[in-house]
Design a protein around this motif. Sequence first.
Motif, PDB file in Angstrom:
ATOM      1  N   GLN A  12       0.806  -1.394   0.031  1.00 42.22           N
ATOM      2  CA  GLN A  12      -0.117  -0.058   0.067  1.00 42.22           C
ATOM      3  C   GLN A  12       0.768   1.371   0.106  1.00 42.22           C
ATOM      4  N   ILE A  13       0.224   2.367  -0.720  1.00 44.35           N
ATOM      5  CA  ILE A  13       1.153   3.517  -0.555  1.00 44.35           C
ATOM      6  C   ILE A  13       0.188   4.635  -0.035  1.00 44.35           C
ATOM      7  N   ILE A  14       0.667   5.043   1.012  1.00 43.54           N
ATOM      8  CA  ILE A  14      -0.267   6.205   1.658  1.00 43.54           C
ATOM      9  C   ILE A  14       0.373   7.735   1.361  1.00 43.54           C
ATOM     10  N   ILE A  15      -0.629   8.613   1.057  1.00 43.31           N
ATOM     11  CA  ILE A  15      -0.172   9.956   0.576  1.00 43.31           C
ATOM     12  C   ILE A  15      -0.927  10.877   1.512  1.00 43.31           C
ATOM     13  N   PRO A  16      -0.209  11.403   2.461  1.00 43.85           N
ATOM     14  CA  PRO A  16      -0.827  12.439   3.328  1.00 43.85           C
ATOM     15  C   PRO A  16      -0.597  13.790   2.509  1.00 43.85           C
ATOM     16  N   MET A  17      -1.713  14.807   2.380  1.00 41.05           N
ATOM     17  CA  MET A  17      -1.543  15.751   1.588  1.00 41.05           C
ATOM     18  C   MET A  17      -2.360  16.923   2.195  1.00 41.05           C
ATOM     19  N   ALA A  18      -1.575  18.156   2.286  1.00 42.98           N
ATOM     20  CA  ALA A  18      -2.199  19.422   2.524  1.00 42.98           C
ATOM     21  C   ALA A  18      -2.714  20.033   0.960  1.00 42.98           C
ATOM     22  N   ALA A  19      -4.189  20.602   1.003  1.00 42.71           N
ATOM     23  CA  ALA A  19      -4.417  21.107  -0.236  1.00 42.71           C
ATOM     24  C   ALA A  19      -5.401  22.205   0.352  1.00 42.71           C
ATOM     25  N   ASP A  20      -5.492  23.326  -0.530  1.00 41.68           N
ATOM     26  CA  ASP A  20      -6.535  24.605  -0.222  1.00 41.68           C
ATOM     27  C   ASP A  20      -7.677  24.369  -0.220  1.00 41.68           C
ATOM     28  N   ASN A  21      -8.209  23.498  -1.267  1.00 36.49           N
ATOM     29  CA  ASN A  21      -9.698  23.301  -1.697  1.00 36.49           C
ATOM     30  C   ASN A  21      -9.985  22.043  -2.183  1.00 36.49           C
ATOM     31  N   PRO A  22     -11.413  21.832  -2.491  1.00 38.15           N
ATOM     32  CA  PRO A  22     -11.669  20.482  -3.051  1.00 38.15           C
ATOM     33  C   PRO A  22     -11.143  20.400  -4.524  1.00 38.15           C
ATOM     34  N   GLU A  23     -11.007  21.409  -5.269  1.00 29.44           N
ATOM     35  CA  GLU A  23     -10.528  21.586  -6.694  1.00 29.44           C
ATOM     36  C   GLU A  23      -8.848  20.673  -6.591  1.00 29.44           C
ATOM     37  N   GLN A  24      -8.234  21.184  -5.717  1.00 23.72           N
ATOM     38  CA  GLN A  24      -6.877  20.912  -5.610  1.00 23.72           C
ATOM     39  C   GLN A  24      -6.897  19.451  -5.234  1.00 23.72           C
ATOM     40  N   TYR A  25      -7.725  19.112  -4.152  1.00 21.08           N
ATOM     41  CA  TYR A  25      -7.803  17.704  -3.815  1.00 21.08           C
ATOM     42  C   TYR A  25      -8.283  16.458  -4.955  1.00 21.08           C
ATOM     43  N   ARG A  26      -9.193  17.032  -5.704  1.00 20.57           N
ATOM     44  CA  ARG A  26      -9.609  16.428  -6.912  1.00 20.57           C
ATOM     45  C   ARG A  26      -8.473  16.207  -7.879  1.00 20.57           C
ATOM     46  N   LYS A  27      -7.894  17.310  -8.112  1.00 22.34           N
ATOM     47  CA  LYS A  27      -6.821  16.973  -9.047  1.00 22.34           C
ATOM     48  C   LYS A  27      -5.669  16.097  -8.538  1.00 22.34           C
ATOM     49  N   ALA A  28      -5.371  16.051  -7.340  1.00 20.12           N
ATOM     50  CA  ALA A  28      -4.393  15.405  -6.596  1.00 20.12           C
ATOM     51  C   ALA A  28      -4.903  13.856  -6.911  1.00 20.12           C
ATOM     52  N   ALA A  29      -6.298  13.444  -6.616  1.00 18.19           N
ATOM     53  CA  ALA A  29      -6.820  12.016  -6.546  1.00 18.19           C
ATOM     54  C   ALA A  29      -6.575  11.716  -7.943  1.00 18.19           C
ATOM     55  N   GLN A  30      -7.001  12.614  -8.846  1.00 25.07           N
ATOM     56  CA  GLN A  30      -6.799  12.299 -10.359  1.00 25.07           C
ATOM     57  C   GLN A  30      -5.623  11.848 -10.626  1.00 25.07           C
ATOM     58  N   PHE A  31      -4.517  12.587 -10.157  1.00 22.85           N
ATOM     59  CA  PHE A  31      -3.090  12.298 -10.628  1.00 22.85           C
ATOM     60  C   PHE A  31      -2.775  11.034 -10.160  1.00 22.85           C
ATOM     61  N   PHE A  32      -3.005  10.564  -8.807  1.00 24.01           N
ATOM     62  CA  PHE A  32      -2.669   9.259  -8.171  1.00 24.01           C
ATOM     63  C   PHE A  32      -3.462   8.156  -8.515  1.00 24.01           C
ATOM     64  N   SER A  33      -4.451   8.540  -9.381  1.00 25.49           N
ATOM     65  CA  SER A  33      -5.168   7.175 -10.005  1.00 25.49           C
ATOM     66  C   SER A  33      -4.350   6.290 -10.978  1.00 25.49           C
ATOM     67  N   GLN A  34      -3.076   7.089 -11.439  1.00 21.47           N
ATOM     68  CA  GLN A  34      -2.222   6.421 -12.269  1.00 21.47           C
ATOM     69  C   GLN A  34      -1.522   5.389 -11.465  1.00 21.47           C
ATOM     70  N   LEU A  35      -1.375   5.332 -10.101  1.00 20.37           N
ATOM     71  CA  LEU A  35      -0.798   4.195  -9.467  1.00 20.37           C
ATOM     72  C   LEU A  35      -1.596   2.770  -9.350  1.00 20.37           C
ATOM     73  N   LYS A  36      -0.767   1.883  -9.698  1.00 17.06           N
ATOM     74  CA  LYS A  36      -1.152   0.487  -9.697  1.00 17.06           C
ATOM     75  C   LYS A  36      -1.147  -0.027  -8.574  1.00 17.06           C
ATOM     76  N   THR A  37      -0.505   0.288  -7.638  1.00 15.04           N
ATOM     77  CA  THR A  37      -0.484  -0.153  -6.007  1.00 15.04           C
ATOM     78  C   THR A  37      -1.824   0.335  -5.435  1.00 15.04           C
ATOM     79  N   ASP A  38      -2.417  -0.397  -4.396  1.00 12.40           N
ATOM     80  CA  ASP A  38      -3.400   0.179  -3.562  1.00 12.40           C
ATOM     81  C   ASP A  38      -2.865   1.111  -2.845  1.00 12.40           C
TER      82      ASP A  38
END
Length: 407
Positions: free
Chosen positions: A65-91
Motif C-alpha cells: 500500500q502507498i499512503i499519501i498524506p496531503m495538504a490542499a487548499d480546496n476541493p479542486e486541488q484535492y480532486r486534481k491530486a486524486a486524479q493524478f494518483f489514479s495512475q498508481l497501480k498499487t493500492d
Amino acid sequence: MDFHQEDITTIHDFCIDVNKLEEKIKQLEQKRPACLIIPILYEEVEKLPLQQIVEALNKCDCIKQIIIPMAADNPEQYRKAAQFFSQLKTDHMLIWCNGKRVQKIIDDMKEIDLDLTGFRGKGMDAWLGLGVASLNSYAIALHDADIVNYTSAIPLKLFYPIVSRDLNFFFNKGYYARINQDKKTMHGRVYRLFVQPLMNTLHKERWCDSDILDYFRSFRYTLSGEFAMTSDLALNIRIPADWGLEVGLLAEVYNNATFKRVCQTDLGFYDHKHKELGHDRTEGLCKMTGDIFSTLLRIITESSTTPISHSLLHSIQVKYKRRGQDIIRKYYTDALFNGLNFNRHEEETYVDMFSKVIMKSGEEYIDKPHNMLLPDWTRVLSAIPDLREQICYAAREDAREFYGNVF
C-alpha cells in the motif's frame, strides 16, 4: 567507496542487486507487508519529480500500500491530486490532512485533552500517515515527493533490512551524496555547514551526553528524509512537527531501539529541490536550522545536566563558527579535486548566517522552551482505539464526495 562501519550498521552499495531485493520483499509480502508513505504538498502534484516517482513505483510490485498524506487548499486541488494518483497501480490512499473531515477528527480530540490543533506541516502529515500505515503493515517507509533522480531502488533499499528475517532491523535510515552530477554542484548545506560542525562542537566540548552524540554522529546524513521502520516502532515514537523532524526522530529511535537494530543504507546520488537561505530565523534554510537547533537544545536538556544559558549559546556560536569555517576548506578541496563548481564565499556566508540563527533560536528556547513533539500513537490509541479507522473512513468519504471513487 569504502568499507567503514559506524557504531550503527552501515549497508554500502557495493553491488546491490535491486531485482533480488524486490523478489525477496515480494516473498515476504503476506507475513511482512510493506507500506510506503509519501507526504506531499499540492503544488508537487504539478511538478515533474512526483510524476517520475509514480512511474517508478508502477514498476515495483512488492509494496502492499502507498499512503499519501496531503495538504490542499480546496476541493479542486484535492480532486486534481486524486486524479493524478489514479495512475498508481498499487493500492493507495490519499489523506486530505487539512480537509474538513480529518480536521473534525483532530478538533474532537481536544475533548479528551489531546490537543493537536496547533500542529501543521510535514510532521503532522507524517504522523497521520504512520498511524494509518500501521494498521495493515509490518514495515513502513517514508520519503519525500521532490526527489529528482528517483528510482524504485530507494524504497527497496529502505524496506529490505526491515522485512528480511535474516536482518530484522527496527529502523533504517537512508544516506546519500548530495551531488548534482549534471550541474557539477555540491548541495546539502544545512548538513555540511550546520549540523556536522555543530555536532562536532557539542562532542568536542562535551556539552551533551556522549552516547547519544556518538549515535547521531554515526549517521552519514542526519537530515535524510528517507527512512523505514517496523510498525511497532512507529506506534511508540513521538514525531517532531517542525523542521527538526529528522533529528528529533533519530532521538526518538535512540530512546526506543537498541543500536544493534538500527542501520543506515546507501541510496547513491540524490538531488531534490533546494530552499533559499532566507534573511532571518523565519525564512528558508534559516528557519530549518533554527528548528534543528531548538530540537538539539531539547535533546541536550533531556540527556545531560548542562544548563541552557546565554553564555552557553555564545560559546556554541563562537566554536561552531570556527569549525564551520574550517570544514569549508575541506569541502572546497573535495570539490576542486572532483571538478565541482564551488562558491567558497557563498559557503562562508551560510556559516555566518547560521551562527546568527544559533543565538536567535537559542534565546527563543530559553525564553519559552517549546515542545513540538506529537504524542506517540500508543498513547493516542489508548484514549481513542479506533482513531486510525476514523481517519481511513474520512479519507474514503473525501474520495467519494470530491472524486467520485473510493480508495
